[in-house]
Design a protein around this motif. Structure first.
Motif, PDB file in Angstrom:
ATOM      1  N   SER A   2       0.820  -1.207   0.000  1.00 55.93           N
ATOM      2  CA  SER A   2       0.000   0.000   0.000  1.00 55.93           C
ATOM      3  C   SER A   2       0.860   1.265   0.000  1.00 55.93           C
ATOM      4  N   GLU A   3       2.134   1.146   0.428  1.00 54.64           N
ATOM      5  CA  GLU A   3       2.943   2.367   0.467  1.00 54.64           C
ATOM      6  C   GLU A   3       3.449   2.798  -0.906  1.00 54.64           C
ATOM      7  N   VAL A   4       3.228   1.966  -1.947  1.00 59.75           N
ATOM      8  CA  VAL A   4       3.639   2.375  -3.300  1.00 59.75           C
ATOM      9  C   VAL A   4       2.735   3.518  -3.755  1.00 59.75           C
ATOM     10  N   PRO A   5       3.319   4.691  -4.031  1.00 55.86           N
ATOM     11  CA  PRO A   5       2.460   5.792  -4.477  1.00 55.86           C
ATOM     12  C   PRO A   5       1.785   5.457  -5.800  1.00 55.86           C
ATOM     13  N   ALA A   6       0.607   5.990  -5.993  1.00 61.21           N
ATOM     14  CA  ALA A   6      -0.161   5.675  -7.199  1.00 61.21           C
ATOM     15  C   ALA A   6       0.644   5.997  -8.457  1.00 61.21           C
ATOM     16  N   TYR A   7       1.397   7.094  -8.429  1.00 63.57           N
ATOM     17  CA  TYR A   7       2.094   7.483  -9.666  1.00 63.57           C
ATOM     18  C   TYR A   7       3.141   6.455 -10.073  1.00 63.57           C
ATOM     19  N   LEU A   8       3.715   5.734  -9.095  1.00 63.45           N
ATOM     20  CA  LEU A   8       4.694   4.702  -9.446  1.00 63.45           C
ATOM     21  C   LEU A   8       4.018   3.403  -9.864  1.00 63.45           C
ATOM     22  N   ILE A  13       1.129  10.780 -13.174  1.00 61.65           N
ATOM     23  CA  ILE A  13       0.716  11.442 -11.941  1.00 61.65           C
ATOM     24  C   ILE A  13      -0.531  12.279 -12.204  1.00 61.65           C
ATOM     25  N   THR A  14      -1.455  12.213 -11.299  1.00 60.00           N
ATOM     26  CA  THR A  14      -2.669  13.030 -11.452  1.00 60.00           C
ATOM     27  C   THR A  14      -2.367  14.415 -10.888  1.00 60.00           C
ATOM     28  N   PRO A  15      -3.090  15.436 -11.347  1.00 62.39           N
ATOM     29  CA  PRO A  15      -2.866  16.780 -10.802  1.00 62.39           C
ATOM     30  C   PRO A  15      -3.009  16.794  -9.282  1.00 62.39           C
ATOM     31  N   ASP A  16      -3.995  16.057  -8.745  1.00 60.75           N
ATOM     32  CA  ASP A  16      -4.190  16.033  -7.284  1.00 60.75           C
ATOM     33  C   ASP A  16      -2.929  15.557  -6.576  1.00 60.75           C
ATOM     34  N   GLU A  17      -2.386  14.435  -7.091  1.00 56.65           N
ATOM     35  CA  GLU A  17      -1.188  13.864  -6.477  1.00 56.65           C
ATOM     36  C   GLU A  17      -0.007  14.838  -6.623  1.00 56.65           C
ATOM     37  N   LEU A  18       0.075  15.457  -7.791  1.00 54.58           N
ATOM     38  CA  LEU A  18       1.166  16.398  -8.057  1.00 54.58           C
ATOM     39  C   LEU A  18       1.124  17.563  -7.079  1.00 54.58           C
ATOM     40  N   PHE A  19      -0.068  18.099  -6.896  1.00 53.28           N
ATOM     41  CA  PHE A  19      -0.169  19.302  -6.055  1.00 53.28           C
ATOM     42  C   PHE A  19      -0.188  18.978  -4.564  1.00 53.28           C
ATOM     43  N   ARG A  20      -0.106  17.716  -4.248  1.00 51.91           N
ATOM     44  CA  ARG A  20       0.205  17.383  -2.850  1.00 51.91           C
ATOM     45  C   ARG A  20       1.722  17.444  -2.626  1.00 51.91           C
TER      46      ARG A  20
ATOM     47  N   ALA B 299       6.720  -7.213 -13.349  1.00 48.02           N
ATOM     48  CA  ALA B 299       6.295  -8.115 -12.272  1.00 48.02           C
ATOM     49  C   ALA B 299       6.190  -7.400 -10.923  1.00 48.02           C
ATOM     50  N   MET B 300       6.995  -6.372 -10.726  1.00 45.98           N
ATOM     51  CA  MET B 300       6.965  -5.643  -9.464  1.00 45.98           C
ATOM     52  C   MET B 300       5.676  -4.824  -9.365  1.00 45.98           C
ATOM     53  N   PRO B 301       5.320  -4.435  -8.141  1.00 46.35           N
ATOM     54  CA  PRO B 301       4.093  -3.640  -8.007  1.00 46.35           C
ATOM     55  C   PRO B 301       4.261  -2.190  -8.433  1.00 46.35           C
ATOM     56  N   LYS B 302       5.469  -1.806  -8.847  1.00 45.82           N
ATOM     57  CA  LYS B 302       5.657  -0.419  -9.276  1.00 45.82           C
ATOM     58  C   LYS B 302       6.673  -0.335 -10.395  1.00 45.82           C
ATOM     59  N   VAL B 303       6.691   0.815 -11.019  1.00 46.82           N
ATOM     60  CA  VAL B 303       7.679   1.088 -12.052  1.00 46.82           C
ATOM     61  C   VAL B 303       9.052   1.089 -11.404  1.00 46.82           C
ATOM     62  N   THR B 322       1.793  -3.112 -14.172  1.00 48.51           N
ATOM     63  CA  THR B 322       2.590  -3.591 -13.048  1.00 48.51           C
ATOM     64  C   THR B 322       1.924  -4.838 -12.488  1.00 48.51           C
ATOM     65  N   ARG B 323       2.707  -5.651 -11.749  1.00 51.26           N
ATOM     66  CA  ARG B 323       2.191  -6.912 -11.205  1.00 51.26           C
ATOM     67  C   ARG B 323       1.710  -7.847 -12.311  1.00 51.26           C
ATOM     68  N   HIS B 324       2.366  -7.789 -13.452  1.00 49.99           N
ATOM     69  CA  HIS B 324       2.037  -8.683 -14.567  1.00 49.99           C
ATOM     70  C   HIS B 324       3.313  -9.374 -15.046  1.00 49.99           C
ATOM     71  N   THR B 325       3.138 -10.535 -15.656  1.00 53.47           N
ATOM     72  CA  THR B 325       4.295 -11.214 -16.220  1.00 53.47           C
ATOM     73  C   THR B 325       3.941 -11.832 -17.557  1.00 53.47           C
ATOM     74  N   ILE B 326       4.976 -12.211 -18.309  1.00 55.53           N
ATOM     75  CA  ILE B 326       4.722 -12.914 -19.564  1.00 55.53           C
ATOM     76  C   ILE B 326       4.665 -14.409 -19.263  1.00 55.53           C
ATOM     77  N   LEU B 327       3.626 -15.055 -19.759  1.00 51.89           N
ATOM     78  CA  LEU B 327       3.478 -16.502 -19.556  1.00 51.89           C
ATOM     79  C   LEU B 327       4.136 -17.272 -20.680  1.00 51.89           C
ATOM     80  N   ARG B 328       3.883 -16.840 -21.888  1.00 53.06           N
ATOM     81  CA  ARG B 328       4.486 -17.551 -23.017  1.00 53.06           C
ATOM     82  C   ARG B 328       4.445 -16.708 -24.287  1.00 53.06           C
TER      83      ARG B 328
END
Lengths: 168, 481, 91, 388
Positions: A2-8, A13-20, B299-303, B322-328
């Motif tokens: 859950s700690e992964v920010p939405a933009y990553l 990035i949404t304007p809301d997230e940006l302006f935070r 595969a990771m939950p983020k970029v 994100t959180r996706h992988t190639i199967l074949r």
């Protein structure tokens, strides 16, 4: 997770997230002249925007800090848009019921001045059409990146971040 | 399909020549490798593998993976990704194991050409170039060798601008940095450059080191130096999935080579695996070359790469899953489709989430590993350090490995950025000259300056990870000098 | 899961299943796996496959990658034509 | 059932472990590195009965017969192929020597014969016939895959209850009079010991160190490690150079096509005394020297690519014949194979296992010829011909 920010998670990035992360320029400032707004929410080792700014409007204690623009010091010269390696700087200027967005455009074809182009939001969806007011080709910029100014409906000022040239 | 227009690059092609594929004439250009010319003509299957006769095509494009072997003018096992076309060449796909021609004269036994220097730098990328420049300025006679036809290493494929500070070339495109550094090297009379020359082995000869060089796969050269700097870069990783060897599945670097070095379009519709910097930058480069990128799966939950690189391709309409992988991969003799699925918290594909992408290219950008083969072969102590991309040589803060006189710099020392590669190259170049007693003591200050720059660059969340990995290595050699 | 289509070593067409089966048989030294399956002994000399094999070995034996040594690297680190070593290519 | 400890997890140790287990003994096998890591996995794969003295010819004839049945017995593909050995003469004197050897080999049932270069070329399509006068050809000689052979023995040995431990180093013995009572070993940093009824020193190049641990003089059985190197090409289609082809007059240089992947292995007697027992560093002089000979033997090889060069030890005794037999009441040795351990293993393992288990063996092994005490008596054999 859950700690992964939405933009990553999403890659934009949404304007809301940006302006935070950074303050939003006031309506008054946006109408006065173009103002630079960095969409650079992540600490990466990068400093050319601060180094190129002629009025020291960009503060960044170390290269790994986020750029913060002093909107009052910013004169809207667009050098930061030209130099930014991440193509993450934009300028916004409210004029009447339109907004003028200054953005990098590194694709072919380069639009022509006056050409009507498709406006794309941060996930590449077409959100309308707009007119290209200015084109600065690569050779003429300070950072080797062509930039353009596009006029968009004011309500799309914080959505449009790219364009697509559609020709017959 | 060849690229003619490009927003950043200009392609200078050599004279037109004709090569023959299975007897059919194909137009090619002097200066391009066989595989690139065949690719431009739409030929993807280069051979059928040794044991299972599976179709194979290009994979690494830099002469390392053996996936592109063909029969050229009757000679088998030719690496077509690094062998340049010649007019009238006859090229055939290889099927299984090769047969040697029956007749030949024994080659004449001749002494190899010999080259002597204080310092031999292996690798002409950002690290090696900076090492050569600085070692030369510190007073050393330097020989710089690189296997490619041009200097610059991976920089020559990089159309994007670099990060960091402006004195470290921030805001300058990789292709431009390569030119700047090359000019600096060419300017120096005490640096001799050997291109298209591979270092294939290191032998100790008393105080000297013998680097066995092979030029254009034709000529043997013995390079001797009192110190060596190994800056051989990195190699793309591979991942296991079904049909991961089909022609059309390339390492990201191979696509950059085809597209940005030789101006050949890799395909029409691409799926990229991996949203690190390499995958993200590749996506943007593909769009610049007019190729459609269907999606990037991660595969990771983020970029994993820089957010700004992700934002650049997102706003041009490329989804990042994100959180996706190639199967074949699917397809008869080449990639026709890719099947992707979502992953659960235990990295297992979730049934029912499969999604099919109609693509003709799958690009693997799942990470790099340091090319340490030479260091390992030369007897340097090797350790696995995850933060540095895998196995690396144990080295001190002056970049010297556990074999005295062998230094390391750049991605070979740990996967990082071109910016840090240049700084490490500077450290290695100067410290080699100092350790040989060539450079004046005052050069120590330059090392310290580069070390401060490295420290600053690595102070952010990305660099801290690397710094942690380096600490592990330094702990092993017990600190500084 | 895929009847031999997940290739780890391109040079010798070795699959994930073959590696796992050998480890299950008690062969857990990377130098032994290398020789029995000829992983890393083809023309690419292990550049693509060895990291994958080390990963599988770590996972199946519960060891950390740090604890598994790399198989030895040999001269030449890339294939060289015999005639070049002998004295040049003029026939 | 007695407890037998074997020291050395190379082909001799592993094969003997199997043979002993077959005879019902309780075997523990120690290898300080990984199985095969000494000389076995570095060998050139060749198997021949073309020796020049009665003892070795008879032993190898028996060994080849064992090799012929090994795959079936062990239930594992070991790539054993009888593709022959072809020795090539470069002078008339050598032809005469070949004739004498052939006569001796024929006498003991080894079907070697003298062939002309036309026939040689049919056997080896890429052979350069020009420099050679005649060949000594035994189609019954051959080759096998050392990796698979060792593991075939090992897997079967384990099934028969052998306790095979790798990365386990023997560090000492407990001895009462001339009897070894226990073996001390270290594994994962911990030293333990095991009571034994008999011990076999199968450590080849390392055997003198083991003898010393047993309280014997280090040079009682003088074994010196000589670095022998090989160079191999990438995989090639089988059938181009299947037999081991060797002109002994050219520094014992030879080529042989690997029976599994088809790569051509190039060797030569350009040897260097090892600086230490971990000196496996290949040398540049060998690389150039061996390929010069290889291309003179088979010129089309010039177009192949080499993929690796490596070194291993010939653990040599002063007469290049192994030391096989008893050193103390229950302490045996089979070491110092001088480059022939792999090919001799099936016969030697059987003989030594029978000796340890029953006190005698039906294998035609000339115990006196290989007597490990011969060196202290200053009694040397005629030097065994040392090729692959």
């Amino acid at each position: 997770m859950s700690e992964v920010p939405a933009y990553l998670r999403e890659g934009y990035i949404t304007p809301d997230e940006l302006f935070r992360k950074i303050p939003k320029p006031s309506e008054e400032r946006l109408r006065a002249r173009p103002v630079a707004v960095p969409e650079c929410p992540q600490e990466i080792p990068c400093a050319p925007c601060r180094e190129i700014c002629p009025t020291n409007a960009i503060s960044m204690p170390t290269p790994n800090d986020l750029p913060v623009v002093d909107y009052e010091k910013c004169i809207g010269c667009s050098l930061c848009v030209q130099i930014c390696p991440g193509l993450a700087f934009f300028m916004v200027h409210y004029v009447g019921d339109k907004a003028r967005i200054t953005m990098p455009h590194e694709l072919l074809p380069l639009p022509e001045r006056g050409e009507e182009v498709v406006l794309l939001n941060r996930i590449g969806e077409p959100v309308g059409k707009g007119k290209v007011l200015t084109v600065v080709p690569r050779e003429k910029t300070k950072g080797d990146t062509p930039i353009i100014i596009v006029e968009v409906p004011i309500e799309l000022a914080w959505d449009v971040r790219a364009i697509k040239v559609v020709r017959e | 399909m060849r690229l003619n227009e490009h927003p950043i690059l200009k392609f200078k092609r050599g004279r037109e020549v004709t090569i023959y594929f299975n007897g059919e004439p194909i137009t090619a250009h002097e200066g391009e490798p066989i595989a690139a010319a065949l690719h431009a003509a739409g030929i993807r299957v280069l051979n059928y593998s040794n044991n299972r006769e599976r179709p194979r095509g290009l994979f690494c494009a830099i002469g390392k993976c053996s996936s592109c072997l063909m029969v050229v003018n009757g000679i088998p096992n030719v690496r077509t990704c690094i062998t340049l076309v010649e007019d009238g060449m006859r090229i055939e796909p290889q099927r299984g194991k090769a047969k040697l021609p029956k007749e030949a004269k024994p080659p004449e036994f001749r002494d190899a050409k010999g080259m002597k220097a204080d310092i031999v730098v292996i690798g002409g990328g950002p690290a090696g170039l900076m090492a050569a420049i600085n070692a030369a300025d510190a007073g050393a006679r330097v020989v710089l060798i690189d296997e490619n036809p041009m200097l610059g290493g991976q920089l020559v494929k990089q159309t994007h601008k670099f990060f960091g500070k402006r004195e470290q070339f921030a805001g300058v495109r990789g292709v431009e940095i390569a030119k700047i550094l090359e000019n600096e090297v060419r300017k120096r009379e005490n640096v001799q450059v050997f291109l298209e020359t591979s270092a294939v082995g290191i032998f100790q000869e008393g105080d000297e080191k013998l680097v066995l060089g092979v030029r254009k796969n034709r000529e043997l050269i013995e390079f001797r130096g009192r110190a060596l700097i190994v800056a051989t870069g990195a190699m793309e990783k591979m991942i296991p999935f079904e049909n991961n060897d089909l022609p059309g599945i390339y390492g990201a670097g191979a696509i950059q080579t085809l597209m940005n070095t030789y101006g050949v379009k890799p395909g029409d519709r691409v799926l990229i695996v991996g949203a690190g910097n390499v995958g993200l930058i590749l996506a943007y480069q593909l769009i610049q070359a007019g190729v459609e990128v269907k999606a990037i799966v991660e595969a990771m939950p983020k970029v994993g790469g820089y957010f700004v690189h992700a934002a650049k391709v997102r706003r041009l309409g490329v989804p990042i899953l994100t959180r996706h992988t190639i199967l074949r991969a699917e397809g008869k003799e080449r990639v026709e489709r890719a099947v992707v699925a979502q992953l659960d918290d235990n990295w297992r594909p979730i049934p029912g989430t499969e999604e099919v992408f109609d693509v003709d290219v799958i690009a693997l950008a799942v990470g790099l590993r340091p090319s340490i083969e030479l260091l390992h072969q030369a007897g340097c102590q090797i350790r696995y350090v995850r933060e540095l991309g895998g196995h690396v040589a144990v080295r001190d803060s002056w970049m010297e490995t556990t074999v005295r006189g062998i230094f390391v710099a750049g991605d070979t020392a740990g996967i990082e950025e071109a910016t840090t590669a240049m700084l490490e190259g500077k450290v290695a170049g100067i410290s080699a000259a100092l350790r040989l007693g060539i450079a004046e003591e005052s050069w120590v200050r330059e090392i310290e300056r580069a070390q401060r720059d490295l420290e600053e660059f690595r102070s952010g969340p990305f660099g801290r990870h690397v710094a942690e990995g380096i600490r592990k290595l330094l702990a092993e050699v017990g600190g500084n000098v | 899961m895929s009847d031999g289509k997940v290739i780890v070593c391109r040079c010798n067409d070795v699959t994930v299943e073959e590696i796992e089966a050998l480890i299950d048989k008690g062969v857990t030294d990377i130098e032994e796996i290398k020789r029995l399956l000829r992983i890393g002994m083809g023309p690419c000399q292990g550049r693509t496959c060895i990291p994958i094999v080390l990963g599988i070995l770590a996972r199946k034996t519960g060891r950390r990658q740090e604890e598994i040594p790399l198989p030895r690297a040999r001269v030449p680190i890339r294939p060289v034509r015999v005639e070049v070593i002998v004295g040049g290519t003029n026939e | 059932m007695s407890k037998v400890a074997i020291i050395g997890g190379g082909i001799i140790g592993v094969a003997t472990a199997y043979e002993l287990a077959k005879l019902g003994e309780d075997v523990v096998l120690f290898e300080k590195n990984y199985f095969g890591s000494g000389s076995t996995f570095r060998c050139a794969t060749g198997i021949r009965a073309q020796f020049t003295d009665e003892a070795n010819i008879r032993l190898m004839k028996h060994s080849v017969e064992r090799w012929e049945k090994l795959e079936g017995e062990l239930g594992f593909d070991i790539n054993f192929k009888q593709t022959g050995y072809l020795f090539l003469a470069t002078s008339e004197e050598e032809v005469e020597g070949f004739k004498a050897n052939i006569a001796l080999q024929n006498k003991f049932g080894v079907p070697t014969r003298l062939i002309d270069m036309d026939e040689a070329r049919e056997i080896v399509p890429i052979l350069n016939t020009e420099p050679f006068l005649a060949g000594a050809w035994n189609p019954k000689d051959g080759k096998a895959n050392p990796f698979k052979t060792l593991f075939a023995y090992l897997f079967r040995a384990k099934e028969l209850g052998v306790d095979a431990r790798e990365h386990t180093e023997v560090v000492g013995f407990e001895r009462e009079g001339d009897t070894i009572t226990a073996v001390r070993f270290r594994s994962n940093g911990k030293v333990e010991s095991v009571k034994v009824d008999a011990v076999l020193n199968a450590a080849n190049a390392w055997a003198p160190l083991i003898n010393e641990m047993a309280g014997l003089k280090r040079d009682l059985v003088p074994i010196t490690a000589y670095k022998h190197q090989l160079v191999k090409t990438e995989p090639l289609e089988p059938g181009q150079a299947e037999p081991l082809v060797c002109p002994p007059g050219w520094d014992d240089a030879y080529i042989i096509q690997d029976g599994e992947d088809g790569g051509i292995i190039c060797g030569a007697g350009i040897e260097h005394r090892a600086r230490s027992l971990d000196d496996y560093e290949p040398t540049y002089d060998f690389l150039r020297g061996v390929l010069r000979y290889a291309t003179m033997i088979a010129p089309p090889l010039r177009h192949a690519h080499i993929v690796r060069q490596w070194a291993g030890f010939y653990a040599k005794t002063p007469d290049s014949n192994p030391a096989i037999g008893k050193l103390l009441d229950n302490f045996y040795i089979a070491a110092g194979f001088s480059g022939h351990g792999f090919m001799m293993a099936p016969a030697v393992a059987q003989a030594v296992a029978e000796l340890i288990s029953k006190g005698h063996s039906k294998v035609p092994l000339d115990w006196e010829w290989y007597d490990p005490h011969r060196f202290e008596r200053g009694e040397l054999r005629t030097s065994a011909f040392q090729i692959g």
